[in-house]
Design a protein around this motif. Structure first.
Motif, PDB file in Angstrom:
ATOM      1  N   MET A   1       0.857  -1.204   0.000  1.00 19.35           N
ATOM      2  CA  MET A   1       0.000   0.000   0.000  1.00 19.35           C
ATOM      3  C   MET A   1       0.879   1.235   0.000  1.00 19.35           C
ATOM      4  SD  MET A   1      -2.622   1.238   2.973  1.00 19.35           S
ATOM      5  CE  MET A   1      -3.728  -0.126   2.692  1.00 19.35           C
ATOM      6  N   SER A   2       0.760   2.077  -0.983  1.00 19.11           N
ATOM      7  CA  SER A   2       1.529   3.315  -1.060  1.00 19.11           C
ATOM      8  C   SER A   2       0.877   4.248  -2.049  1.00 19.11           C
ATOM      9  CB  SER A   2       2.980   3.029  -1.497  1.00 19.11           C
ATOM     10  OG  SER A   2       3.019   2.736  -2.868  1.00 19.11           O
ATOM     11  N   ASP A   3       1.408   5.443  -2.140  1.00 17.71           N
ATOM     12  CA  ASP A   3       0.873   6.399  -3.090  1.00 17.71           C
ATOM     13  C   ASP A   3       1.101   5.960  -4.525  1.00 17.71           C
ATOM     14  OD1 ASP A   3       1.501   9.449  -1.194  1.00 17.71           O
ATOM     15  OD2 ASP A   3      -0.158   8.053  -1.158  1.00 17.71           O
ATOM     16  N   SER A   4       2.006   5.026  -4.727  1.00 17.26           N
ATOM     17  CA  SER A   4       2.287   4.577  -6.080  1.00 17.26           C
ATOM     18  C   SER A   4       1.443   3.382  -6.461  1.00 17.26           C
ATOM     19  CB  SER A   4       3.780   4.235  -6.204  1.00 17.26           C
ATOM     20  OG  SER A   4       4.126   3.194  -5.315  1.00 17.26           O
ATOM     21  N   GLY A   5       0.531   2.966  -5.594  1.00 19.18           N
ATOM     22  CA  GLY A   5      -0.350   1.833  -5.863  1.00 19.18           C
ATOM     23  C   GLY A   5       0.185   0.575  -5.258  1.00 19.18           C
ATOM     24  N   GLY A   6      -0.441  -0.421  -4.937  1.00 18.91           N
ATOM     25  CA  GLY A   6      -0.192  -1.700  -4.311  1.00 18.91           C
ATOM     26  C   GLY A   6       1.174  -1.929  -3.706  1.00 18.91           C
ATOM     27  N   GLY A   7       1.390  -3.138  -3.180  1.00 21.25           N
ATOM     28  CA  GLY A   7       2.664  -3.501  -2.609  1.00 21.25           C
ATOM     29  C   GLY A   7       2.900  -2.908  -1.244  1.00 21.25           C
ATOM     30  N   ARG A   8       4.160  -2.904  -0.847  1.00 15.79           N
ATOM     31  CA  ARG A   8       4.526  -2.407   0.473  1.00 15.79           C
ATOM     32  C   ARG A   8       4.446  -0.881   0.517  1.00 15.79           C
ATOM     33  NH1 ARG A   8      10.320  -4.514   1.786  1.00 15.79           N
ATOM     34  NH2 ARG A   8      10.693  -2.996   0.130  1.00 15.79           N
ATOM     35  N   LEU A   9       4.056  -0.373   1.666  1.00 12.06           N
ATOM     36  CA  LEU A   9       3.966   1.073   1.824  1.00 12.06           C
ATOM     37  C   LEU A   9       5.291   1.746   1.499  1.00 12.06           C
ATOM     38  CD1 LEU A   9       2.640   3.701   2.782  1.00 12.06           C
ATOM     39  CD2 LEU A   9       3.191   3.035   5.129  1.00 12.06           C
ATOM     40  N   VAL A  10       6.379   1.209   2.001  1.00 15.73           N
ATOM     41  CA  VAL A  10       7.679   1.857   1.867  1.00 15.73           C
ATOM     42  C   VAL A  10       8.159   1.935   0.425  1.00 15.73           C
ATOM     43  CG1 VAL A  10       9.116  -0.203   2.142  1.00 15.73           C
ATOM     44  CG2 VAL A  10       9.930   2.016   2.993  1.00 15.73           C
ATOM     45  N   ASP A  11       7.620   1.084  -0.448  1.00 15.75           N
ATOM     46  CA  ASP A  11       8.079   1.092  -1.832  1.00 15.75           C
ATOM     47  C   ASP A  11       7.734   2.381  -2.564  1.00 15.75           C
ATOM     48  OD1 ASP A  11       9.179  -1.414  -1.556  1.00 15.75           O
ATOM     49  OD2 ASP A  11       7.400  -2.463  -2.293  1.00 15.75           O
ATOM     50  N   GLY A  12       6.827   3.170  -2.007  1.00 12.05           N
ATOM     51  CA  GLY A  12       6.466   4.427  -2.654  1.00 12.05           C
ATOM     52  C   GLY A  12       7.333   5.602  -2.269  1.00 12.05           C
ATOM     53  N   TYR A  13       8.354   5.366  -1.411  1.00  6.40           N
ATOM     54  CA  TYR A  13       9.109   6.488  -0.853  1.00  6.40           C
ATOM     55  C   TYR A  13      10.602   6.210  -0.856  1.00  6.40           C
ATOM     56  CZ  TYR A  13       4.396   7.518   0.575  1.00  6.40           C
ATOM     57  OH  TYR A  13       3.062   7.747   0.548  1.00  6.40           O
ATOM     58  N   ARG A  14      11.371   7.236  -1.196  1.00  3.70           N
ATOM     59  CA  ARG A  14      12.837   7.147  -1.198  1.00  3.70           C
ATOM     60  C   ARG A  14      13.398   7.391   0.195  1.00  3.70           C
ATOM     61  NH1 ARG A  14      17.773   5.443  -2.258  1.00  3.70           N
ATOM     62  NH2 ARG A  14      19.285   7.025  -2.907  1.00  3.70           N
ATOM     63  N   LEU A  15      12.783   8.327   0.930  1.00  6.27           N
ATOM     64  CA  LEU A  15      13.268   8.726   2.248  1.00  6.27           C
ATOM     65  C   LEU A  15      12.190   8.495   3.291  1.00  6.27           C
ATOM     66  CD1 LEU A  15      15.218  10.330   4.200  1.00  6.27           C
ATOM     67  CD2 LEU A  15      14.029  12.398   3.429  1.00  6.27           C
ATOM     68  N   VAL A  16      12.575   7.914   4.430  1.00  6.10           N
ATOM     69  CA  VAL A  16      11.672   7.761   5.572  1.00  6.10           C
ATOM     70  C   VAL A  16      12.257   8.574   6.726  1.00  6.10           C
ATOM     71  CG1 VAL A  16      10.577   6.177   7.196  1.00  6.10           C
ATOM     72  CG2 VAL A  16      10.962   5.468   4.820  1.00  6.10           C
ATOM     73  N   VAL A  17      11.455   9.520   7.247  1.00  7.13           N
ATOM     74  CA  VAL A  17      11.878  10.381   8.352  1.00  7.13           C
ATOM     75  C   VAL A  17      11.170   9.918   9.619  1.00  7.13           C
ATOM     76  CG1 VAL A  17      12.049  12.726   9.231  1.00  7.13           C
ATOM     77  CG2 VAL A  17      12.126  12.313   6.761  1.00  7.13           C
ATOM     78  N   PHE A  18      11.945   9.476  10.592  1.00  6.23           N
ATOM     79  CA  PHE A  18      11.392   8.946  11.832  1.00  6.23           C
ATOM     80  C   PHE A  18      11.437   9.979  12.950  1.00  6.23           C
ATOM     81  CE2 PHE A  18      13.029   5.020   9.816  1.00  6.23           C
ATOM     82  CZ  PHE A  18      11.899   4.201   9.909  1.00  6.23           C
ATOM     83  N   ASP A  19      10.340  10.095  13.697  1.00  6.25           N
ATOM     84  CA  ASP A  19      10.431  10.651  15.034  1.00  6.25           C
ATOM     85  C   ASP A  19      11.181   9.619  15.877  1.00  6.25           C
ATOM     86  OD1 ASP A  19       9.753  12.322  17.344  1.00  6.25           O
ATOM     87  OD2 ASP A  19       8.365  10.713  17.856  1.00  6.25           O
ATOM     88  N   LEU A  20      11.658  10.016  17.039  1.00  5.18           N
ATOM     89  CA  LEU A  20      12.440   9.094  17.870  1.00  5.18           C
ATOM     90  C   LEU A  20      11.650   8.561  19.069  1.00  5.18           C
ATOM     91  CD1 LEU A  20      15.968  10.761  17.713  1.00  5.18           C
ATOM     92  CD2 LEU A  20      15.186   8.659  16.596  1.00  5.18           C
ATOM     93  N   ASP A  21      11.381   9.435  20.064  1.00  4.19           N
ATOM     94  CA  ASP A  21      10.644   8.988  21.246  1.00  4.19           C
ATOM     95  C   ASP A  21       9.267   8.477  20.842  1.00  4.19           C
ATOM     96  OD1 ASP A  21      12.430   9.498  23.412  1.00  4.19           O
ATOM     97  OD2 ASP A  21      12.071  11.642  23.194  1.00  4.19           O
ATOM     98  N   GLY A  22       8.993   7.218  21.180  1.00 10.52           N
ATOM     99  CA  GLY A  22       7.700   6.635  20.877  1.00 10.52           C
ATOM    100  C   GLY A  22       7.631   5.934  19.537  1.00 10.52           C
ATOM    101  N   VAL A  23       8.670   6.097  18.713  1.00 12.77           N
ATOM    102  CA  VAL A  23       8.714   5.438  17.397  1.00 12.77           C
ATOM    103  C   VAL A  23       9.910   4.500  17.297  1.00 12.77           C
ATOM    104  CG1 VAL A  23       8.916   5.783  14.902  1.00 12.77           C
ATOM    105  CG2 VAL A  23       7.510   7.335  16.268  1.00 12.77           C
TER     106      VAL A  23
END
Length: 341
Positions: A1-23
């Motif tokens: 599931m992603s903005d690019s259609g089916g599959g894994r969410l992460v496959d639609g994105y080049r960069l993942v920005v994480f919060d730290l505390d709680g994530v």
């Protein structure tokens, strides 16, 4: 599931920005699955960044902390509200200007790094007061800040998080201390630098060079709102502060694109859902009955949450409605989501 259609969410994105505390971690312990998630992202060629409102550590210290937990991180990948606040003050005031610090040593170090002079007393004529989280901040620090601001110093807060997560539950965050000073001064800070202001996320997103950036956070009022302000898609994980009940009453400017229980949602299409769904979604049906949200049917708990969001968000009314189960499966799903006592 992603903005690019089916599959894994992460496959639609080049960069993942994480919060730290709680994530990624709770205080000093990695959240289950975080080490593996970051490792999988790097192995798959994704870029990773970390954006935190916690001003008690420098970027290099955060990177060392993460690395010590087994989470791969480099200092240049860590964006802190302390560093952002120091840069703002550097751009506003001349070199060696005195800045009164209410916070941890890391905030003082960031000021020195940009050529400003941290001080601790109002009689040292500070041009600004910068306030960030520090576990040792006390009444005397707030008193000096109050005197300095009343004398004309610019008041900058690194962030206004009311709480920060811990293994024992939410604890007072910098926002709670900002509130104390706000009460004493009867005014707001002149500037808040960290989330939900978009600066940290906008800085990180530039690294993706237009290839897609996803923000992952646990707080609607900082991470998710900040992503919305920056025009970025976001994933809310339910491992920290905000829960399903908070999501149902989230205002439009603090609503995520996706929801997952934890970081497994990045890689497993069955562990993430896009919100809102439809009132009838994934085997569930949600309707308003007697001013309560009634859930019937059967399916994945996350699909029930997506259906609940569809109905709860369909009105401008933001009051919390009771949530009721109309089937045994619905009761189990609502219990899983923390929506059924």
């Amino acid at each position: 599931m992603s903005d690019s259609g089916g599959g894994r969410l992460v496959d639609g994105y080049r960069l993942v920005v994480f919060d730290l505390d709680g994530v990624i971690y709770l205080i000093d312990r990695p959240i289950p699955g975080a080490v593996e998630a970051v490792g999988r992202l790097r192995a798959g060629g994704h870029l990773v960044a970390y954006a935190t409102n916690n001003a008690s550590r420098r970027s290099s210290e955060v990177a060392d902390l993460l690395t010590g937990m087994g989470v791969s991180a480099r200092p240049e990948e860590v964006l802190t509200s302390a560093a952002a606040a120091a840069e703002v003050l550097r751009d506003r005031f001349p070199a060696d200007a005195a800045v009164l610090v209410v916070g941890a040593d890391a905030l003082r170090a960031e000021l020195r790094a940009v050529g400003l002079r941290p001080v601790s007393r109002a009689d040292e004529a500070p041009v600004a007061v910068v306030q960030g989280y520090g576990p040792q901040v006390g009444w005397a620090d707030l008193a000096e800040a109050a005197v300095a601001v009343r004398a004309g110093a610019t008041w900058v807060a690194t962030n206004t998080d009311r709480t920060l997560p811990s293994p024992r539950g939410p604890l007072p965050g910098n926002g709670a201390l900002v509130a104390a000073l706000r009460t004493a001064l009867d005014r707001d800070p002149d500037l808040v630098v960290g989330k939900p202001e978009p600066a940290l996320f906008a800085t990180a997103a530039r690294r993706a060079e237009g290839a897609g950036c996803l923000v992952v956070g646990d707080r609607l009022d900082t991470d998710i709102e900040g992503a919305c302000r920056a025009g970025l898609p976001s994933l809310l994980v339910l491992t920290g502060v905000s829960g399903a009940a908070d999501l149902l009453v989230a205002p439009p400017y603090a609503r995520p694109t996706y929801v997952a229980v934890d970081l497994a949602g990045l890689f497993d299409s069955g562990a993430v859902v896009r919100v809102p769904g439809e009132a009838v979604t994934g085997g569930w049906s949600v309707a308003v009955r007697d001013d309560a949200l009634e859930v019937s049917g059967a399916g994945r708990p996350l699909d029930a949450l997506a259906a609940l969001c569809a109905v709860a968000w369909s009105t401008t009314e933001t009051a919390q409605r009771p949530v009721r189960a109309a089937s045994p499966a619905a009761e189990r799903a609502l219990r899983d989501l923390g929506l059924f006592d």
